[in-house]
Design a protein around this motif. Structure first.
Motif: not given
Lengths: 200, 110
Positions: A136-140, A83-103
């Motif tokens: 882990h993600l696939v088997t879950g 769920t996070r892989l598909f939903v969370g990534e789309a909604l939060t990745s841009r905001k996180w990159r602005e705050v944390f850069g790209n580690p």
């Protein structure tokens, strides 16, 4: 069956579903997180042993950034879901990159500065970390397990089809040669007759 | 945030549907049977083979929980030594920040 017997049967089913739900959603869920952490700890130890051998320095950014990445995945293993892989990534990745850069980009840059052997070893280790997470993600996810089964069956069928076609081609080689010769002869004959017609 | 909400909603929605159908079936029996009659019928309907299946399942779960406790005890005992050894080699060693028993920290949430 009387209404009471019907209800009792439904109650038995509901009870069984309830305890099965607890088993899957709580106990097995917790086990899967622990298993993922265990595999990641094993990879982190492998990285540490590599540094102990002196192949890479403990102070090298490529080493400590990869270790930090593994530590983060271990710490937040309970949050690694489809769920996070598909939903969370789309909604939060841009905001996180602005705050944390790209580690990850920082890590890739530091790995590129290493000699070839060390670079390959750390990149392989990183790939194994990602494979562990994907497993882990696939088997879950029942949906992804179904997709994986279809994909594997498709690959087997495709492989078998290709192998059978190759085998058939080898077996029919003399006949295919004759067929090719016939096609070439027909083509040459046709060209010659057209050239003759054009000359006249 | 969205991921956490969806992860929580899916199992609870399932439980809600089961509860709704159970409630609906109880409503049809309202005024015709007492809870005592339903309870007796529920327990009386258990077959010996089912009872053994439940016992087997419960035993398996209990065994698994005991094994987990044993593993966590082992982690608690060994992790500190491992950490001390690694810190000697790498004084700036970073940690996974799990609890001493290898569990998620409460502040890291679900």
């Amino acid at each position: 069956m009387t209404p009471l017997q019907n209800f009792t049967a439904a109650l038995h089913l509901a009870f069984a579903v309830l305890i099965f739900g607890v088993l899957v959603l709580k106990l097995f869920h917790d086990y899967r997180i622990d298993a993922l952490r265990d595999r990641l700890f094993a990879l982190r130890e492998e990285l540490f042993d590599y540094a102990v051998e002196g192949k890479v320095s403990f102070d090298d950014p490529a080493y400590f950034r990869l270790r930090q990445l593994i530590n983060s995945l271990i710490r937040f293993a309970h949050r690694l879901t489809v769920t996070r892989l598909f939903v969370g990534e789309a909604l939060t990745s841009r905001k996180w990159r602005e705050v944390f850069g790209n580690p990850l980009l920082d890590w890739q840059k530091s790995v590129e500065s290493l000699p070839k052997e060390q670079r390959q070893r750390l990149e392989t280790l990183h790939m194994r970390v990602l494979e562990t997470v994907v497993r882990h993600l696939v088997t879950g996810s029942p949906l992804l397990v179904a997709c994986l089964i279809i994909f594997v069956l498709g690959a087997i069928i495709k492989g078998l089809t290709e192998t059978s076609l190759e085998l058939a081609t080898r077996m029919l080689s003399p006949q295919l040669d004759a067929l090719q010769m016939q096609a070439i002869a027909a083509d040459v004959s046709d060209r010659q007759s057209r050239e003759l017609a054009a000359a006249h | 945030m969205v991921g956490s909400v969806l992860n929580a909603i899916i199992p609870w929605a399932g439980a809600g549907i089961v509860a709704f159908y159970l409630y609906s079936s109880v409503a049809t029996l309202a005024g015709r049977y007492t809870f005592a009659q339903i309870g007796v019928s529920f327990l009386g309907d258990f077959k010996l083979s089912e009872a053994f299946a439940y016992l087997f399942g419960t035993g398996g779960v209990a065994y698994g929980l005991r094994q987990r406790k044993l593993r966590e005890n082992n982690i608690e005992r060994m992790a500190a030594r491992l950490s001390a050894y690694e810190t000697v080699q790498d004084p700036k060693r970073s940690s996974s920040r799990l609890t001493p028993r290898g569990q998620t920290r409460p502040e890291d949430g679900t």
